[in-house]
Design a protein around this motif. Structure first.
Motif, PDB file in Angstrom:
ATOM      1  N   PHE A  51       0.880  -1.116  -0.019  1.00 34.15           N
ATOM      2  CA  PHE A  51       0.027   0.006   0.120  1.00 34.15           C
ATOM      3  C   PHE A  51       0.894   1.274   0.132  1.00 34.15           C
ATOM      4  CE2 PHE A  51      -2.959  -3.175   1.549  1.00 34.15           C
ATOM      5  CZ  PHE A  51      -4.218  -2.485   0.961  1.00 34.15           C
ATOM      6  N   LEU A  52       2.273   1.191   0.529  1.00 33.24           N
ATOM      7  CA  LEU A  52       3.127   2.389   0.343  1.00 33.24           C
ATOM      8  C   LEU A  52       3.471   2.693  -0.925  1.00 33.24           C
ATOM      9  CD1 LEU A  52       5.140   1.333   3.550  1.00 33.24           C
ATOM     10  CD2 LEU A  52       3.314   2.854   3.513  1.00 33.24           C
ATOM     11  N   GLY A  53       3.460   1.773  -1.821  1.00 33.83           N
ATOM     12  CA  GLY A  53       4.077   1.825  -3.231  1.00 33.83           C
ATOM     13  C   GLY A  53       5.256   1.171  -3.425  1.00 33.83           C
ATOM     14  N   ARG A  54       5.546   1.234  -4.623  1.00 33.40           N
ATOM     15  CA  ARG A  54       6.894   0.369  -4.942  1.00 33.40           C
ATOM     16  C   ARG A  54       8.149   1.190  -4.494  1.00 33.40           C
ATOM     17  NH1 ARG A  54       6.127  -0.650 -11.432  1.00 33.40           N
ATOM     18  NH2 ARG A  54       4.694  -2.565 -11.525  1.00 33.40           N
ATOM     19  N   ARG A  55       7.987   2.632  -4.686  1.00 32.92           N
ATOM     20  CA  ARG A  55       9.259   3.335  -4.298  1.00 32.92           C
ATOM     21  C   ARG A  55       9.659   3.079  -2.772  1.00 32.92           C
ATOM     22  NH1 ARG A  55       9.520   8.942  -7.629  1.00 32.92           N
ATOM     23  NH2 ARG A  55       9.916   8.056  -9.798  1.00 32.92           N
ATOM     24  N   ALA A  56       8.600   3.229  -2.029  1.00 33.69           N
ATOM     25  CA  ALA A  56       8.755   3.265  -0.443  1.00 33.69           C
ATOM     26  C   ALA A  56       9.085   1.511  -0.218  1.00 33.69           C
ATOM     27  CB  ALA A  56       7.345   3.316   0.172  1.00 33.69           C
ATOM     28  N   CYS A  57       8.663   0.610  -0.841  1.00 31.04           N
ATOM     29  CA  CYS A  57       9.032  -0.681  -0.706  1.00 31.04           C
ATOM     30  C   CYS A  57      10.466  -0.895  -0.845  1.00 31.04           C
ATOM     31  CB  CYS A  57       7.906  -1.818  -1.474  1.00 31.04           C
ATOM     32  SG  CYS A  57       6.438  -1.886  -0.740  1.00 31.04           S
ATOM     33  N   LEU A  58      10.985  -0.301  -2.256  1.00 33.98           N
ATOM     34  CA  LEU A  58      12.353  -0.441  -2.487  1.00 33.98           C
ATOM     35  C   LEU A  58      13.201   0.168  -1.451  1.00 33.98           C
ATOM     36  CD1 LEU A  58      14.212  -1.387  -4.628  1.00 33.98           C
ATOM     37  CD2 LEU A  58      13.964   0.984  -5.906  1.00 33.98           C
ATOM     38  N   ALA A  59      12.735   1.598  -0.944  1.00 35.00           N
ATOM     39  CA  ALA A  59      13.564   1.969   0.215  1.00 35.00           C
ATOM     40  C   ALA A  59      13.727   1.126   1.337  1.00 35.00           C
ATOM     41  CB  ALA A  59      13.197   3.564   0.189  1.00 35.00           C
ATOM     42  N   ILE A  60      12.702   0.982   1.869  1.00 37.85           N
ATOM     43  CA  ILE A  60      12.561   0.026   3.047  1.00 37.85           C
ATOM     44  C   ILE A  60      13.493  -1.291   3.007  1.00 37.85           C
ATOM     45  CG2 ILE A  60      11.064  -1.099   4.594  1.00 37.85           C
ATOM     46  CD1 ILE A  60       8.804   0.906   4.110  1.00 37.85           C
ATOM     47  N   GLY A  61      13.200  -1.945   1.682  1.00 37.36           N
ATOM     48  CA  GLY A  61      13.710  -3.261   1.417  1.00 37.36           C
ATOM     49  C   GLY A  61      15.466  -3.158   1.451  1.00 37.36           C
ATOM     50  N   ALA A  62      15.750  -2.145   0.655  1.00 38.30           N
ATOM     51  CA  ALA A  62      17.281  -1.580   0.665  1.00 38.30           C
ATOM     52  C   ALA A  62      17.707  -1.394   2.055  1.00 38.30           C
ATOM     53  CB  ALA A  62      17.461  -0.532  -0.410  1.00 38.30           C
ATOM     54  N   ALA A  63      17.040  -0.580   2.692  1.00 40.26           N
ATOM     55  CA  ALA A  63      17.566  -0.407   4.034  1.00 40.26           C
ATOM     56  C   ALA A  63      17.827  -1.677   4.871  1.00 40.26           C
ATOM     57  CB  ALA A  63      16.556   0.805   4.885  1.00 40.26           C
ATOM     58  N   ILE A  64      16.761  -2.392   4.804  1.00 41.47           N
ATOM     59  CA  ILE A  64      17.086  -3.672   5.415  1.00 41.47           C
ATOM     60  C   ILE A  64      18.237  -4.437   5.239  1.00 41.47           C
ATOM     61  CG2 ILE A  64      15.812  -5.975   6.147  1.00 41.47           C
ATOM     62  CD1 ILE A  64      13.160  -4.526   5.783  1.00 41.47           C
ATOM     63  N   VAL A  65      18.381  -4.745   3.868  1.00 42.47           N
ATOM     64  CA  VAL A  65      19.362  -5.508   3.161  1.00 42.47           C
ATOM     65  C   VAL A  65      20.870  -4.783   3.565  1.00 42.47           C
ATOM     66  CG1 VAL A  65      20.620  -6.139   1.184  1.00 42.47           C
ATOM     67  CG2 VAL A  65      17.966  -6.442   1.386  1.00 42.47           C
ATOM     68  N   LEU A  66      20.783  -3.559   3.434  1.00 43.13           N
ATOM     69  CA  LEU A  66      22.052  -2.837   3.705  1.00 43.13           C
ATOM     70  C   LEU A  66      22.463  -2.927   5.133  1.00 43.13           C
ATOM     71  CD1 LEU A  66      21.671   0.178   1.114  1.00 43.13           C
ATOM     72  CD2 LEU A  66      23.378  -1.653   1.058  1.00 43.13           C
ATOM     73  N   GLY A  67      21.439  -2.755   6.088  1.00 43.91           N
ATOM     74  CA  GLY A  67      21.671  -2.435   7.551  1.00 43.91           C
ATOM     75  C   GLY A  67      21.447  -3.682   8.546  1.00 43.91           C
ATOM     76  N   HIS A  68      20.881  -4.622   7.985  1.00 46.84           N
ATOM     77  CA  HIS A  68      20.525  -5.778   9.123  1.00 46.84           C
ATOM     78  C   HIS A  68      21.901  -6.413   9.944  1.00 46.84           C
ATOM     79  CE1 HIS A  68      21.521  -9.558   7.187  1.00 46.84           C
ATOM     80  NE2 HIS A  68      21.405  -9.015   5.989  1.00 46.84           N
ATOM     81  N   ASN A  69      22.918  -6.297   9.118  1.00 47.64           N
ATOM     82  CA  ASN A  69      24.169  -6.740   9.606  1.00 47.64           C
ATOM     83  C   ASN A  69      24.636  -5.997  10.872  1.00 47.64           C
ATOM     84  OD1 ASN A  69      24.818  -7.981   6.556  1.00 47.64           O
ATOM     85  ND2 ASN A  69      25.059  -9.473   8.493  1.00 47.64           N
TER      86      ASN A  69
END
Length: 417
Positions: free
Chosen positions: A165-183
């Motif tokens: 519901f947030l849209g593609r760009r928001a999902c891309l940003a949230i997903g990238a933040a998780i992938v980049l930062g979860h370590n």
């Protein structure tokens, strides 16, 4: 792969099941490049599962053992590409589906399909792993439930049902933040639990956990948080696959090369991106290379994701250049990945029992998880590859039939197969 090609080509052309060419699919939205990539990784995935079941002295992750030889390391390492590609493409497919469904309808589909996949993992796939749904001796008679890649896809879909519901760009940003930062969580997160000591349930977001609930032992093999990130990135990247084919492939190639370069540079720094640093030994080049490539899958580290999704993007850029029966077979398999996944686990376990009987063991010794198979059972790496090819060839007619049913019919339940 050449063995599969020759086998497919030798089948009689008069039989619909034997014809390697993919069934014409009335679903015009399907993209052959995604089907090819999905088909390729599911074939490679089968190799890893065959190795788990039938290789003598097998361990789940030989890439974590410094004593592993290069051939065995490569056999395991190449299969690392499977799970990230599956999860990413699941997100991409949902993103492409957003063109045809309003957000509320897409949310309903993702929620129900995600829950359905979790049910399949618990009831059907876990049973394939043990052939003993009432309990296995190795666990003291407890019932084995393994939550692996299908669980990760299903649970991530449930999250995506709301996030889209947030849209593609928001999902891309949230997903990238998780992938980049979860370590960043590595030093503070609860460690993996394999003893049955129940910790906080939220620990499964970033660490493998074993929970014993009544008579059931639940293995959370795929820590969820990074996989949610990968699926959100896949959803956010769906627009890339709506571009004209030439432009799409150019961008996929650039993105893939960029991810590979990023992997090499970040891994070389040996500072961030994986909880296990690599080690250079000037007297052992092969060991140094294996250490460099030996990134962490559980949970998938940033470097693991860069290492796998980069080459996957490059492969996708060139996928439609494939020709002949191999391409057609991969397209067919890529259209029915769930059917192949479930069937191949049951087939591998059944073949394992037959192999065990041939080697003088009792069939009952294999009604358990492969970790508890009898000592002395199994074949060498060459035997693993032969059985892998046999599994793919045996399952191809079944997959072609399922693909044909999905291509000619519009029943709602086929979206869940």
């Amino acid at each position: 792969m050449s063995s599969i090609q020759s086998t497919v080509a030798s089948l009689p052309s008069g039989s619909a099941e034997a014809d390697a060419s993919p069934i014409s699919d009335r679903r015009a939205y399907r993209m052959s490049s995604l089907d090819i990539l999905r088909g390729l990784v599911i074939v490679v995935m089968a190799l890893d599962h065959v190795r788990d079941y039938v290789m003598i002295g097998s361990v789940q992750d030989p890439t974590a053992d410094p004593a592993t030889g290069p051939l065995l390391f490569a056999t395991r390492w190449i299969t690392h590409f499977c799970a990230p590609t599956f999860v990413f493409l699941a997100g991409t497919s949902a993103g492409l589906m957003a063109r045809r469904k309003p957000p509320s309808e897409l949310a309903s589909f993702l929620l129900t399909r995600g829950l359905w996949l979790i049910v399949l993992e618990v009831l059907v796939i876990s049973t394939a792993s043990s052939f003993s749904p009432t309990g296995i001796v190795g666990l003291g008679g407890r019932i084995y439930v393994g939550l692996q890649v299908i669980w990760a896809i299903g649970a991530s879909m449930v999250v995506l049902a709301g996030a889209q519901f947030l849209g593609r760009r928001a999902c891309l940003a949230i997903g990238a933040a998780i992938v980049l930062g979860h370590n960043l969580l590595d030093p503070v997160w609860p460690t993996a639990s394999t003893t049955g000591t129940t910790g906080p349930l939220w620990a499964v977001l970033h660490a493998r956990q074993l929970y014993e609930v009544g008579p059931v032992s639940v293995y959370f093999s795929y820590p969820l948080l990074p996989w949610i990130g990968v699926m959100l990135v896949g959803y956010g990247a769906a627009g890339l696959f709506e571009l004209p084919a030439k432009l799409r492939d150019q961008r996929l190639l650039r993105i893939g090369m960029g991810l590979v370069i990023a992997f090499v540079l970040v891994r070389a720094l040996n500072v961030y991106g994986d909880p296990h640093p690599w080690h250079f030994d000037p007297s052992r080049t092969a060991a140094s290379v294996m250490s460099f490539l030996g990134t962490t899958k559980y949970p998938p580290s940033l470097l693991y994701i860069l290492m796998t999704l980069g080459p996957a993007a490059i492969a996708c850029a060139f996928a439609e250049r494939l020709r002949g029966p191999v391409k057609d077979a991969l397209v067919t398999l890529g259209r029915v990945p769930l059917a192949f996944y479930i069937a191949h686990l049951y087939l591998i376990h059944a073949l394992t029992i037959l192999l065990g009987i041939a080697q003088g063991f009792a069939a009952q010794q294999f009604f358990t998880h492969y970790r508890y198979f009898p000592k002395g059972f199994g074949v060498g790496l060459a035997g693993v590859y032969l059985i892998w090819i046999a599994v793919v060839v045996i399952l191809y007619p079944f997959c072609r039939w399922v693909a044909a049913v999905k291509a000619r019919r519009r029943d709602w339940w086929l979206s869940y197969v």
